[in-house]
Write an enzyme that holds these catalytic residues in place. Structure first.
Site, mmCIF file in Angstrom:
data_model
loop_
_atom_site.group_PDB
_atom_site.id
_atom_site.type_symbol
_atom_site.label_atom_id
_atom_site.label_comp_id
_atom_site.label_asym_id
_atom_site.label_seq_id
_atom_site.Cartn_x
_atom_site.Cartn_y
_atom_site.Cartn_z
ATOM 1 N N LEU A 174 0.874 -1.106 -0.092
ATOM 2 C CA LEU A 174 0.040 0.214 -0.025
ATOM 3 C C LEU A 174 0.797 1.157 -0.019
ATOM 4 C CD1 LEU A 174 -2.614 -0.965 2.813
ATOM 5 C CD2 LEU A 174 -2.924 -1.183 0.097
ATOM 6 N N ASP A 175 0.277 2.251 -0.503
ATOM 7 C CA ASP A 175 1.234 3.611 -0.682
ATOM 8 C C ASP A 175 1.320 3.995 0.753
ATOM 9 O OD1 ASP A 175 1.613 3.573 -3.431
ATOM 10 O OD2 ASP A 175 -0.432 4.626 -3.520
ATOM 11 N N LYS A 176 2.338 4.777 1.166
ATOM 12 C CA LYS A 176 2.716 5.480 2.396
ATOM 13 C C LYS A 176 1.521 5.952 3.012
ATOM 14 C CE LYS A 176 5.477 9.012 4.677
ATOM 15 N NZ LYS A 176 6.416 10.004 4.798
ATOM 16 N N THR A 178 -1.614 5.383 2.208
ATOM 17 C CA THR A 178 -2.895 4.741 1.972
ATOM 18 C C THR A 178 -3.111 3.814 3.537
ATOM 19 O OG1 THR A 178 -2.897 4.732 -0.299
ATOM 20 C CG2 THR A 178 -4.077 2.875 0.813
ATOM 21 N N ARG A 274 -5.460 5.572 -7.774
ATOM 22 C CA ARG A 274 -5.224 7.194 -7.726
ATOM 23 C C ARG A 274 -5.025 7.677 -9.490
ATOM 24 N NH1 ARG A 274 0.007 7.494 -4.525
ATOM 25 N NH2 ARG A 274 -0.160 9.709 -4.717
#
Length: 339
Positions: A174-176, A178, A274
């Protein structure tokens, strides 16, 4: 060059993990002492044949197994001396007879993959599988700017077998900024099975998203290939020749210029939701990389991994997990979905 002295320490650059700092992080005991022990000192006298040579080129002769750019970093950081005085200019010319000393200090990158204790929000755990609720702000993999305090560091401290697994058992990211559910393999068999299940699109992942704008339909799918943005390399984009990606979107509610969305992934490309939403004029709240401005109290991208459905990688029974979003997201979501 004529070697003068060298200690017995040994240091090698470690390979960088692909891209992919958290809460309650502390260095593992004895880490500072270990780092000091890894420093190797190399010394030599500059011979006549290399009189007038650039300092950085001279260092390549002294430490040929390292890249010139890495040696230039050591110069800039004050780890090189000429006649016992620090030399911090790579282009400086050396003189015959000078004693050159080089301290091979491990880079941040080389020290990245070490255990660091941190609190993990464990949703499920057995001997094969770990499911966690990742908080917003926690980086998954070590990368430039985040060489410590990552989930990988935490997993290395959490269980000993993580050190024997690729990426400490992390099979997706997961992105930072998220938040939400992530699965991690605790054995090689589990990691292999989870990786294959992801590739076969046999794992169901649903996300909640808050976006600017209002989609024209209650349900729709976005199917468009994603690759690195050719202009802004920190971004991903819909590009010809990119990797196939599909996102199913359902509009849950709308309030003026904002929408509450449920997104289901059929692939797991970097920044997929995104990029796909932004391509339809629906950038996430507080996602400046893709055109989303802060709103409704959100100061980080409004994306939460809320559901995870999978088959246990070893025992094969069906597993389903759901996690409510954290307070900042929940408050913003409530504003949009209020009737």
């Amino acid at each position: 060059m004529v070697p003068v002295s060298s200690n017995s320490g040994e240091y090698r650059e470690r390979p960088r993990l692909p891209d992919d700092a958290g809460d309650a992080v502390s260095d593992a005991p004895g880490e500072a002492d270990s780092a000091t022990a890894e420093v190797e000192i190399r010394s030599a006298c500059v011979p006549r044949a290399q009189h007038g040579q650039r300092l950085d080129r001279m260092l390549v002769t002294l430490a040929p197994e390292f890249s010139r750019s890495y040696l230039q970093q050591l110069i800039e950081q004050g780890h090189v001396q000429l006649d016992a005085l620090v030399a911090m200019t790579a282009s400086r010319r050396v003189r015959a007879g000078q004693v050159l000393q080089l301290a091979l200090v491990p880079t941040e990158e080389s020290r990245a993959y070490r255990p660091q204790s941190m609190v993990l929000a464990v949703v499920f755990e057995d001997e094969h599988l770990l499911v966690i609720d990742k908080p917003a702000g926690l980086v998954v993999h070590p990368a430039p700017g985040n060489w410590s305090g990552t989930l990988l560091n935490g997993l290395l401290a959490y269980h000993a077998a993580a050190a024997t697994l690729p990426r400490a058992g992390i099979v997706h990211r997961l992105d930072k900024d998220t938040s939400g559910l992530m699965m991690v393999g605790k054995t090689l068999a589990a990691v292999t099975a989870l990786t294959r299940a992801i590739a076969a699109r046999a794992i169901h992942r649903r996300y909640l998203a808050l976006a600017h704008g209002c989609p024209p339909a209650e349900r729709f799918s976005i199917e468009a290939p994603i690759g690195r943005d050719p202009v802004q390399r920190v971004r991903m984009a819909i590009v010809a020749g990119g990797r196939a990606a599909r996102t199913d979107v359902q509009r849950v509610a709308g309030m003026g210029q904002f929408s509450a969305l449920s997104c289901t992934l059929h692939s797991g490309r970097t920044h997929q939701i995104r990029v796909h939403l932004a391509s339809r004029g629906l950038p996430l709240l507080a996602d400046p990389l893709y055109g989303g401005k802060p709103a409704l109290g959100m100061q980080r991208q409004a994306l939460h991994a809320t559901e995870l459905h999978l088959q246990h990688p070893v025992l094969l029974q069906a597993l389903a997990f759901e996690r409510k979003p954290p307070a900042d997201f929940a408050a913003a979501w409530a504003q949009v979905t209020a009737t």
